[in-house]
Enzyme design. Structure first.
Site, PDB file in Angstrom:
ATOM      1  CG  ASP A   1      -3.656  -6.312   0.254  1.00 31.54           C
ATOM      2  OD1 ASP A   1      -4.021  -7.462   0.588  1.00 31.54           O
ATOM      3  OD2 ASP A   1      -3.219  -6.043  -0.880  1.00 31.54           O
TER       4      ASP A   1
ATOM      5  CD  GLU B   1      -6.646 -10.090   0.901  1.00 31.21           C
ATOM      6  OE1 GLU B   1      -7.162  -9.663  -0.133  1.00 31.21           O
ATOM      7  OE2 GLU B   1      -5.476 -10.522   0.968  1.00 31.21           O
TER       8      GLU B   1
ATOM      9  CG  ASP C   1       0.221  -4.719  -2.815  1.00 30.52           C
ATOM     10  OD1 ASP C   1      -0.383  -5.794  -2.658  1.00 30.52           O
ATOM     11  OD2 ASP C   1       1.230  -4.602  -3.531  1.00 30.52           O
TER      12      ASP C   1
END
Length: 182
Positions: free
Chosen positions: A24, A85, A158
């Site tokens: 991420d 992501e 996160d």
């Protein structure tokens, strides 16, 4: 600087277990999660956490911290796949650009190790782990904790998102030859 990054050796039986790294990306905090995906959709957490960059450092120094951090994780755990992501629509152009820089450093680390990569839209990740594409961070973190058998309050946001990406990578990345990074 060290020499070229070598590709980690292939696992003995990739059909039985699969090591997946989820990333991420963020310029201040980059989350990571490494899971072992075994038979009967059994997941086992190998490692998770965050890479923090020095806030007052120049952009290139922060990107180097992200690159080296991801490279170190790849060397330590020898994942066979990487899920990151995907690009999303941001209202703030500056935020989108800085996120793009961080994402590029993470993608470069995975590409340098010659690992198959896939990008997943945030809504896809949320829908996959929680059943709802508009789930909030708490819902995603709760479901990731349940799927992985971890205490609900253990995961930083996160890292939870990165583990959700790793779960997506394990479940949805079936044919590395067909993967494309948008």
């Amino acid at each position: 600087m060290s020499g070229p990054i070598s590709t980690p050796p292939a696992r003995q039986n990739p059909r039985t277990h699969l090591i997946v790294l989820g990333i991420d990306p963020g310029l201040v905090v980059t989350g990571f999660g490494v899971i072992d995906f075994g038979p009967k959709r059994k997941y086992r957490v190998i490692d998770f956490g965050v890479i923090r960059t020095p806030v007052k450092s120049p952009l290139e120094a922060r990107l180097l911290v992200i690159f080296r951090g991801i490279t170190g994780i790849i060397k330590k755990h020898a994942p066979e796949r990487v899920a990151v992501e995907g690009i999303y629509q941001a209202k703030n152009v500056r935020s989108a650009l800085t996120l793009g820089h961080a994402r590029g450093a993470a993608l470069l680390a995975a590409a340098a190790a010659e690992l198959p990569l896939a990008a997943f839209a945030p809504a896809t990740v949320k829908a996959h782990v929680s059943g709802y594409g508009l789930a909030d961070k708490q819902q995603v973190s709760f479901m990731v904790s349940r799927i992985l058998g971890l205490p609900a309050d253990l995961l930083p946001g996160d890292a939870s998102d990165a583990l959700a990406l790793a779960i997506c990578g394990a479940d949805l990345m079936r044919d590395p030859e067909r993967l494309k990074i948008p």
